[in-house]
Design an enzyme around this catalytic site. Structure first.
Site, short mmCIF file in Angstrom:
data_model
loop_
_atom_site.label_atom_id
_atom_site.label_comp_id
_atom_site.label_asym_id
_atom_site.label_seq_id
_atom_site.Cartn_x
_atom_site.Cartn_y
_atom_site.Cartn_z
N LYS A 59 22.03 15.53 -1.11
CA LYS A 59 23.11 16.59 -1.22
C LYS A 59 23.82 17.12 0.03
N ALA A 190 23.12 1.61 -11.83
CA ALA A 190 23.97 2.77 -12.09
C ALA A 190 23.35 4.02 -12.66
N VAL A 192 20.99 7.72 -11.57
CA VAL A 192 21.29 8.88 -10.87
C VAL A 192 21.57 8.88 -9.53
N ALA A 277 18.29 0.73 -6.75
CA ALA A 277 18.00 2.40 -7.30
C ALA A 277 17.57 2.15 -8.58
N VAL A 278 16.65 1.30 -9.02
CA VAL A 278 16.25 0.92 -10.57
C VAL A 278 15.14 2.00 -11.08
N GLY A 279 15.18 3.15 -10.74
CA GLY A 279 14.11 4.00 -11.24
C GLY A 279 12.79 4.00 -10.39
N ASP A 320 6.30 14.42 -10.71
CA ASP A 320 6.61 13.19 -11.07
C ASP A 320 5.62 12.15 -11.55
N HIS A 452 37.22 36.72 -15.55
CA HIS A 452 38.49 35.98 -15.34
C HIS A 452 39.14 35.98 -13.96
P1 FAD Z 1 7.03 14.36 -4.57
O1 FAD Z 1 8.36 15.08 -4.02
O2 FAD Z 1 7.24 12.93 -4.51
O3 FAD Z 1 5.87 14.83 -3.50
C1 FAD Z 1 4.82 14.30 -3.61
C2 FAD Z 1 3.93 14.34 -2.34
O4 FAD Z 1 2.92 13.93 -2.29
C3 FAD Z 1 4.68 13.56 -1.19
O5 FAD Z 1 5.14 14.07 0.14
C4 FAD Z 1 3.82 12.06 -1.13
O6 FAD Z 1 3.85 11.39 0.10
C5 FAD Z 1 2.37 12.88 -0.99
N1 FAD Z 1 1.45 12.21 -1.55
C6 FAD Z 1 1.33 11.08 -2.56
N2 FAD Z 1 0.22 10.75 -2.44
C7 FAD Z 1 -0.77 11.49 -1.55
C8 FAD Z 1 -2.17 11.31 -1.46
N3 FAD Z 1 -2.98 10.43 -2.07
N4 FAD Z 1 -2.44 12.15 -0.44
C9 FAD Z 1 -1.73 12.89 0.23
N5 FAD Z 1 -0.41 13.08 0.09
C10 FAD Z 1 -0.01 12.19 -0.81
N6 FAD Z 1 15.46 16.10 -8.47
C11 FAD Z 1 16.18 17.11 -8.63
O7 FAD Z 1 15.75 17.99 -9.41
N7 FAD Z 1 17.41 17.18 -8.11
C12 FAD Z 1 18.03 16.23 -7.25
O8 FAD Z 1 19.01 16.55 -6.98
C13 FAD Z 1 17.23 15.26 -6.99
N8 FAD Z 1 17.70 14.35 -6.14
C14 FAD Z 1 17.02 13.25 -5.70
C15 FAD Z 1 17.62 12.37 -4.98
C16 FAD Z 1 16.82 11.21 -4.54
C17 FAD Z 1 17.48 10.08 -3.74
C18 FAD Z 1 15.63 10.88 -5.09
C19 FAD Z 1 14.65 9.78 -4.74
C20 FAD Z 1 14.91 11.91 -6.03
C21 FAD Z 1 15.72 12.92 -6.41
N9 FAD Z 1 15.11 14.09 -7.18
C22 FAD Z 1 16.04 15.15 -7.45
C23 FAD Z 1 13.78 13.97 -7.91
C24 FAD Z 1 12.75 14.77 -7.21
O9 FAD Z 1 12.87 14.31 -5.61
C25 FAD Z 1 11.49 14.56 -7.70
O10 FAD Z 1 11.38 14.83 -8.91
C26 FAD Z 1 10.55 15.55 -6.90
O11 FAD Z 1 10.42 15.42 -5.56
C27 FAD Z 1 8.94 15.51 -7.61
O12 FAD Z 1 8.31 16.40 -6.84
P2 FAD Z 1 6.73 16.10 -6.77
O13 FAD Z 1 6.09 17.25 -6.24
O14 FAD Z 1 6.16 15.92 -8.04
O15 FAD Z 1 6.41 14.72 -5.78
P1 NAD Z 2 17.48 6.00 -12.96
O1 NAD Z 2 16.52 5.91 -14.21
O2 NAD Z 2 18.46 7.38 -12.97
O3 NAD Z 2 18.54 4.79 -12.98
C1 NAD Z 2 18.03 3.56 -12.78
C2 NAD Z 2 19.08 2.44 -13.38
O4 NAD Z 2 18.82 1.30 -13.06
C3 NAD Z 2 19.17 2.51 -14.89
O5 NAD Z 2 20.33 2.87 -15.39
C4 NAD Z 2 18.65 1.32 -15.24
O6 NAD Z 2 19.02 0.88 -16.51
C5 NAD Z 2 19.10 0.54 -14.05
N1 NAD Z 2 18.26 -0.74 -13.72
C6 NAD Z 2 16.69 -1.08 -14.08
N2 NAD Z 2 16.28 -2.11 -13.71
C7 NAD Z 2 17.47 -2.96 -13.44
C8 NAD Z 2 17.76 -4.09 -12.87
N3 NAD Z 2 16.80 -4.85 -12.53
N4 NAD Z 2 19.20 -4.37 -12.56
C9 NAD Z 2 20.10 -3.65 -12.62
N5 NAD Z 2 20.00 -2.49 -13.34
C10 NAD Z 2 18.54 -1.96 -13.37
O7 NAD Z 2 16.54 5.88 -11.73
P2 NAD Z 2 16.95 5.97 -10.20
O8 NAD Z 2 18.58 6.23 -10.07
O9 NAD Z 2 16.38 5.38 -9.47
O10 NAD Z 2 16.52 7.71 -9.88
C11 NAD Z 2 15.07 8.02 -10.10
C12 NAD Z 2 14.65 9.27 -10.67
O11 NAD Z 2 14.92 10.21 -9.35
C13 NAD Z 2 16.02 9.83 -11.67
O12 NAD Z 2 15.60 9.36 -12.93
C14 NAD Z 2 15.80 11.23 -11.53
O13 NAD Z 2 14.66 11.54 -12.35
C15 NAD Z 2 15.53 11.36 -10.07
N6 NAD Z 2 16.76 11.72 -9.26
C16 NAD Z 2 17.25 12.91 -9.78
C17 NAD Z 2 18.57 13.39 -9.22
C18 NAD Z 2 19.18 14.54 -9.45
O14 NAD Z 2 18.61 15.47 -10.38
N7 NAD Z 2 20.51 14.76 -9.40
C19 NAD Z 2 19.07 12.37 -8.16
C20 NAD Z 2 18.59 11.37 -8.12
C21 NAD Z 2 17.37 10.99 -8.53
#
Ligand code: FAD
Ligand code: NAD
Length: 475
Positions: A59, A190, A192, A277-279, A320, A452
């Protein structure tokens, strides 16, 4: 050495784990929080994916790039002429890093203030709620919790023949650290992350091509929204190619060559940088000893019931790592609900009213069901929508793209879903979540006074439109 004893041991210090640890400490539980992340300075970097390489840094870059884009493309319409605009990518990245660092430090202070014992290292669940703790500095020890919470989060999926090298081919970490704007950037997926990070670098001048395997964009989103989004992204120059199956990517001469197939045959494209970025998948690897007793699903998620109870009594899992959307606020609220339930006997968490936001421009936000889901369920509903172009505020802001759509039960008018695409959708969705959580109706939203001129008037008018009585559009 004897096992250290705690009321709660939390493995993972992301938004799920750390929020649960703080709430548990507020409820007078003795808590150990274990998180393995370190910053590039070697200091603990709690906050998980969200704070370090997810929500917050992405962000920060979205905001920086939005300012740059507005100055270059939108200010002149307001009569503001700015010459010689340039982008200092290094400074933008440094700003992002310092925000992350500030928040890492803030969390460490909160742990101290709440008397949470924090271990910076790896945790592994053994049998009988014992946890092996291996700090990065210092000796390993075993902790035993009356309760243990698994909050290890998620890691990116990889795809065959596409190896992340961290420089040319990156995942969500590397894409936050480019030292210059790539002339041409490829994105596999394509979803998030692809759309948000593709937007960042496209606004800064990169030509961005997104290769998406599915035949439709943002399949989980309401179709009206995904269609409107596709139109806007195209106008912005994002080149989204649907139905594209990537078979390989290789690096040579500082270029990444990507091979893919679609309905027209085989193609190849060269990029300066490639984002994969495939999930994401649950980070269950190395978390559980063989005899821990915790069961996984066939997707590698920790199996839990509706209360986040795993297959082992008093071992909980959240965020997650388990079923449900991968969102920071979902992880936090789930963790807090578990802690409150185990400390007080009652915890509230509703998986049906979790808002989603995609921070592109326009923003996309929704809560509850989409129209397609209601149709598939055979549920009778009424719908009302309202465009921001018909709001005074949207036009005054120079940002009137998009609409609000409200879906309500045909019989009792209860709110079933709200979808918003437009400026500030991330904030506007909050009142709709509140309304749904209070079992509100479209009539409730329609009867509430909205200030408004605000964008929230579009929510009000969409609610009126459900009953065909919107004021500022023909019904
Ligand atoms: P995590 O945030 O993954 O935290 C888990 C932690 O545990 C990590 O620090 C990891 O290193 C640690 N860990 C793992 N295994 C161990 C172990 N065995 N011992 C010690 N530590 C360990 N979500 C939103 O709601 N809004 C957004 O705008 C948004 N943007 C995102 C953008 C990107 C690029 C990405 C990748 C994700 C985004 N997400 C967003 C998703 C969000 O980051 C996750 O849903 C969230 O962080 C999950 O929280 P969590 O606490 O479950 O796990
Ligand atoms: P995503 O599931 O949003 O998108 C992955 C995309 O990759 C899908 O559209 C899927 O069809 C495509 N895909 C999968 N395999 C492929 C392949 N081999 N070739 C081409 N396309 C392929 O996953 P992401 O963008 O990696 O994000 C992971 C998760 O992180 C999100 O689902 C979301 O939960 C979280 N996130 C949230 C935010 C937010 O809340 N604003 C922002 C970023 C990430």
């Amino acid at each position: 050495m004897a096992d250290k004893e705690f009321d709660l041991v939390v493995i993972g210090g992301g938004p799920g784990g750390y929020a649960a640890a703080i709430r548990a400490a507020q409820l007078d539980l003795k808590v150990l929080l274990i998180d393995d992340r370190q910053g590039d300075d070697g200091k603990p970097a709690p906050g998980g994916t969200c704070l370090n390489v997810g929500c917050v840094p992405s962000k920060a870059l979205l905001d920086s790039s939005k300012h740059y884009h507005h100055i270059r493309h939108d200010y002149s319409e307001h009569g503001i002429n700015v010459d010689d605009v340039s982008m200092d990518v290094g400074k933008m990245i440094e700003r992002k890093r310092s925000i992350v660092k500030q928040l890492n430090g803030g969390l460490m202070q909160l742990f101290k203030a709440n008397k949470i014992e924090f271990a910076n290292g790896r945790g592994k669940l053994l049998a009988e709620r014992r946890v092996e703790v291996r700090p990065h500095d210092g000796d390993s020890f075993t902790a035993v919790g009356k309760h243990v919470m698994l909050a290890a989060g998620s890691v990116p999926f990889t795809i065959p023949n596409v190896e992340i090298d961290g420089k040319f081919i990156v995942d969500n970490e590397g894409v936050l650290e480019f030292d210059a704007v790539p002339a041409r950037m490829g994105v596999i997926g394509a979803g998030v992350i692809g759309l948000e990070m593709g937007s960042v670098w496209s606004r800064l001048g990169a030509e961005v091509v997104l290769l998406e395997a599915m035949d439709e964009l943002l399949g989980v989103v309401d179709q009206d929204l995904s269609r409107a989004a596709a139109r806007e992204f195209k106008k912005q120059g994002l080149d989204i190619r649907l139905g594209a199956k990537v078979s390989a990517a290789e690096i040579s001469d500082n270029q990444v060559k990507v091979s893919y197939t679609d309905k027209n045959g085989d193609h190849s494209e060269s990029f300066d940088r490639l984002l994969v970025a495939v999930g994401r998948k649950a980070a269950s690897n190395g978390l559980l000893a063989e005899d821990s007793g915790v069961e996984l699903t066939d997707r590698g998620q920790v199996k839990v019931d509706e209360h986040c109870q795993t297959s082992v009594k008093n071992v909980w899992a959240i965020g997650d790592l388990v079923r449900g959307p991968m969102l920071a606020h979902k992880a936090s609220e789930e963790g807090i609900a578990v802690v409150e339930a185990l400390a007080t006997g009652y915890g509230h968490f509703n998986l049906d009213t979790i808002p989603w936001v995609i921070y592109t421009d326009p923003e996309i936000a929704w809560v509850g069901k989409t129209e397609k889901e209601l149709k598939d369920e055979g549920r009778e509903y009424r719908s009302g929508s309202f465009p921001f172009a018909a709001t005074g505020r949207g036009l005054a802001m120079g940002n009137a793209t998009g609409h609000v759509k409200i879906l309500a039960d045909a019989e009792d008018d209860s709110l079933l879903g709200v979808q918003i695409i437009g400026a500030n959708a991330s904030e506007l969705i909050a009142e709709c979540v509140v309304a749904m959580e209070f079992h509100g109706t479209s009539e409730d939203l329609a009867r509430i006074v909205h200030a408004h001129p605000t964008l929230s008037e579009a929510v009000h008018e969409a609610a009126l439109a459900v009953d065909k009585r919107a004021i500022h559009k023909a019904n």
